[in-house]
Design a protein around this motif. Structure first.
Motif, PDB file in Angstrom:
ATOM      1  N   GLN A  51       6.044  -8.420   2.638  1.00 23.89           N
ATOM      2  CA  GLN A  51       5.268  -8.518   1.390  1.00 23.89           C
ATOM      3  C   GLN A  51       6.062  -9.149   0.250  1.00 23.89           C
ATOM      4  OE1 GLN A  51       3.841  -4.191   1.664  1.00 23.89           O
ATOM      5  NE2 GLN A  51       2.166  -5.196   0.589  1.00 23.89           N
ATOM      6  N   CYS A  88      -3.691  -1.898  -0.789  1.00 25.59           N
ATOM      7  CA  CYS A  88      -2.450  -2.606  -0.461  1.00 25.59           C
ATOM      8  C   CYS A  88      -2.037  -3.442  -1.665  1.00 25.59           C
ATOM      9  CB  CYS A  88      -2.696  -3.515   0.744  1.00 25.59           C
ATOM     10  SG  CYS A  88      -1.259  -4.464   1.253  1.00 25.59           S
ATOM     11  N   LEU A  89      -0.737  -3.438  -1.967  1.00 25.42           N
ATOM     12  CA  LEU A  89      -0.262  -4.216  -3.112  1.00 25.42           C
ATOM     13  C   LEU A  89      -0.480  -5.721  -2.901  1.00 25.42           C
ATOM     14  CD1 LEU A  89       3.032  -2.295  -3.989  1.00 25.42           C
ATOM     15  CD2 LEU A  89       0.885  -2.293  -5.272  1.00 25.42           C
ATOM     16  N   HIS A 130       0.423   2.077   7.911  1.00 22.24           N
ATOM     17  CA  HIS A 130       0.075   0.903   7.100  1.00 22.24           C
ATOM     18  C   HIS A 130       1.284  -0.042   6.981  1.00 22.24           C
ATOM     19  CE1 HIS A 130      -2.052  -0.937   3.466  1.00 22.24           C
ATOM     20  NE2 HIS A 130      -0.837  -1.450   3.405  1.00 22.24           N
ATOM     21  N   GLU A 131       2.446   0.524   6.669  1.00 24.49           N
ATOM     22  CA  GLU A 131       3.636  -0.320   6.465  1.00 24.49           C
ATOM     23  C   GLU A 131       4.130  -0.925   7.782  1.00 24.49           C
ATOM     24  OE1 GLU A 131       4.109  -1.251   3.577  1.00 24.49           O
ATOM     25  OE2 GLU A 131       2.855   0.307   2.707  1.00 24.49           O
ATOM     26  N   HIS A 134       2.329  -4.021   8.699  1.00 25.09           N
ATOM     27  CA  HIS A 134       2.775  -5.232   7.989  1.00 25.09           C
ATOM     28  C   HIS A 134       3.857  -5.976   8.777  1.00 25.09           C
ATOM     29  CE1 HIS A 134       0.773  -5.432   4.114  1.00 25.09           C
ATOM     30  NE2 HIS A 134       0.993  -4.156   3.872  1.00 25.09           N
TER      31      HIS A 134
HETATM   32 ZN    ZN Z   1       0.064  -3.036   2.432  1.00 26.17          ZN
END
Ligand code: ZN
Length: 159
Positions: A51, A88-89, A130-131, A134
């Motif tokens: 990210q 999510c950012l 979630h992470e 990614h």
């Molecule tokens: Zn995320």
């Protein structure tokens, strides 16, 4: 420490599979520290290296119980099922209902390369899943059973 720019959905780096971390050096520590600062600044509960444009397998998570730095995390077990709203950012302002395991355990290395295991349940398990997604180029919108409506979003901000 420094804030890093968070990539937004549409950036192809978010869709790549990240490589293992092999060097546990100052460069990694700075990355982890910058990621934690960037996560806090964005009021997120987790952030993965891709990210911020670094395709390496490490994430930071803080669901309010302290900071976790997970380097080269791998699932050992996944049990049960829970469904909740996730954001999510990298996808600001959007939330969706996602099914995740109720409880997971992961093997990971700390910033010095030492191996550990983490057991996570409830919201922490959601954040871990979630992470880790990614790191394989997967976003929550790929898994969401549906996205929240504008009315539901408004209700969230009022709560
Ligand atoms: Zn995320």
């Amino acid at each position: 420490m420094a804030l890093r720019n968070i990539l937004k959905e549409g950036d192809e780096r978010l869709r790549k599979k990240s490589r293992e971390v092999t060097d546990f050096n100052q460069r990694l520590w700075t990355l982890l520290e910058d990621m934690a600062e960037t996560m806090k600044d964005g009021e997120g509960v987790g952030l993965a290296a891709p990210q911020v444009g670094v395709l390496r397998r490490c994430v930071v998570i803080d669901v309010g119980e302290g900071l976790h730095e997970l380097v080269n995390p791998v699932f050992l077990t996944q049990e049960g099922d829970q469904a909740g709203s996730e954001g999510c950012l990298s996808i600001p302002g959007e939330y969706g209902i996602v099914h995740r395991p109720q409880k997971v355990s992961v093997r990971y290395q700390d910033r010095y390369g030492k191996p550990h295991e983490l057991e996570a349940q409830d919201f922490l398990a959601v954040a871990v899943c979630h992470e880790l997604d990614h790191l394989d180029g997967v976003l929550f919108i790929d898994k969401a059973e549906r996205m929240l409506t504008p009315e539901e979003l408004q209700q969230m901000t009022e709560d």
